[in-house]
Design a protein around this motif. Structure first.
Motif, PDB file in Angstrom:
ATOM      1  N   GLU A 162      -1.782  -7.599  11.838  1.00 16.01           N
ATOM      2  CA  GLU A 162      -0.464  -7.540  11.189  1.00 16.01           C
ATOM      3  C   GLU A 162      -0.596  -7.023   9.757  1.00 16.01           C
ATOM      4  O   GLU A 162       0.176  -6.168   9.308  1.00 16.01           O
TER       5      GLU A 162
ATOM      6  N   ASN B 281       0.873  -3.521   8.192  1.00 16.69           N
ATOM      7  CA  ASN B 281       1.745  -3.541   7.011  1.00 16.69           C
ATOM      8  C   ASN B 281       1.222  -2.627   5.908  1.00 16.69           C
ATOM      9  O   ASN B 281       1.991  -2.118   5.097  1.00 16.69           O
ATOM     10  N   LYS B 282      -0.092  -2.444   5.865  1.00 13.30           N
ATOM     11  CA  LYS B 282      -0.710  -1.576   4.861  1.00 13.30           C
ATOM     12  C   LYS B 282      -0.790  -0.125   5.340  1.00 13.30           C
ATOM     13  O   LYS B 282      -1.359   0.724   4.647  1.00 13.30           O
ATOM     14  N   ASP B 283      -0.257   0.141   6.543  1.00 10.61           N
ATOM     15  CA  ASP B 283      -0.303   1.491   7.125  1.00 10.61           C
ATOM     16  C   ASP B 283      -1.743   1.990   7.213  1.00 10.61           C
ATOM     17  O   ASP B 283      -2.038   3.152   6.930  1.00 10.61           O
TER      18      ASP B 283
END
Length: 352
Positions: free
Chosen positions: A9, A13-15
């Motif tokens: 996850e 979120n940090k790509d």
């Protein structure tokens, strides 16, 4: 929910493209080509076993403990799929997870050279997508397979380790086989695929003499074969195939390859100037009578001249593709110099 899912996850979120776990180190992610630590304690053996064993079947885990390496794919619900590689290293266990995009992008979405579409409509021959690990070969090939699947009615077989992009049947019938589960090896999958009335075969990795030999034979016998090699130019790709054969067979393989090689797409990913993404640069070689003659005669060095003379057909050298992205302001001069084949061409951008 598996314990490791929380790390996935954070990664999403940090790509980030990759998650690195290594016993004795904190977890790390690679985002836009740069590696950084996550806010997490140093990983112990207990951490590693909790994270890795939970998402792995019992037989695969046993295989990993015995063989010390393991490849498979893991799905985080509908959010993402990951290509997993487990291994042992000096300090204990390690693992790397690569994000597999859930959406199969088209050739247009990826902004790839338009000539790649023509390879998808060939009836037979060998098409190779090459480049170092992490250069986007799988993504490019998935776009080409998707083009065939969506636009033509053919029987497509893929042999992968592991299966990354999952293709639904569209106009074509597509059968995806995973090495180690559905077939014992790339060579076995290829050998058996030729008995299954297939029109197109994708060989995830052509890493040994037997697989390369079977792929060339299949392409010369009327099947359209897509494959990958870890080479970064068209010349090195042709050399690599020929060098895989014993000296007394190289004249024969040059003749076969000259007849069946339809195209090579060598690919590199370069960091964008704004450090927020990466851009693909491609060297393109297309099968022509001049290429066939050069391969047959062992004049591999002439391939560079063939590419330069074939620009009107869509051929291009890697350094020309890099120059184009530099001129467009997409990449920095330093990045162009680092990835270029001819360093002198970009020497003005070299770091002092």
């Amino acid at each position: 929910m598996a314990k490791i899912d929380s790390l996935f996850e954070v990664m999403l979120n940090k790509d980030a493209s990759d998650l690195h776990l290594s016993e004795g180190q904190p977890p790390k992610v690679r985002a836009h080509g740069r590696i950084s630590n996550l806010d997490h304690p140093v990983l112990t053996r207990q951490h590693m076993e909790q994270y890795l064993q939970e998402i792995c079947s019992a037989d695969r885990w046993q295989h990993f403990i015995e063989v010390k390496d393991l490849d498979f794919a893991y799905g985080l619900g509908d959010k993402a799929r990951f290509r997993a590689n487990y291994f042992f290293q000096e300090n204990g266990m390690g693992a790397v997870f690569r994000v597999i995009p859930s959406e199969i992008k088209s050739l247009d979405d990826l902004n790839l050279p338009k000539v790649l579409r023509s390879f998808c409509y060939m009836n037979s021959g060998l098409v190779l997508v090459t480049g170092p690990t992490g250069s986007g070969k799988s993504t490019t090939l998935s776009a080409m397979i998707n083009e065939i699947n969506a636009k033509t009615a053919r029987h497509i077989i893929t042999i992968e380790e592991p299966i990354e992009f999952v293709h639904p049947n569209k106009r074509s019938i597509i059968c995806q086989r995973e090495v180690g589960i559905d077939t014992n090896s790339f060579a076995d999958g290829l050998k058996n695929g030729l008995r299954q009335d297939c029109d197109v075969i994708l060989v995830g990795e052509m890493r040994d003499y037997e697989t390369i030999s079977l792929a060339v034979t299949a392409a010369a016998s009327g099947t359209l074969v897509f494959g990958t090699l870890h080479t970064n130019s068209a010349i090195k790709t042709v050399d690599r195939i020929i060098d895989a054969f014993p000296a007394d067979q190289q004249a024969q393989i040059r003749t076969m390859l000259s007849d069946c090689l339809k195209g090579v797409c060598a690919q590199l990913l370069l960091k964008t100037k704004d450090k927020k993404g990466r851009v693909a640069c491609n060297e393109i070689l297309i099968g022509t009578t001049a290429l066939a003659s050069s391969i047959r005669e062992g004049n591999i060095g002439n391939i560079r001249n063939i590419i330069q003379g074939g620009k009107g057909m869509g051929m291009q050298l890697m350094d020309d593709a890099i120059q184009k992205e530099l001129n467009n302001g997409k990449i920095s001069g330093e990045e162009a110099y680092l990835k270029a084949t001819d360093k002198t061409r970009f020497s003005q951008y070299a770091l002092a």
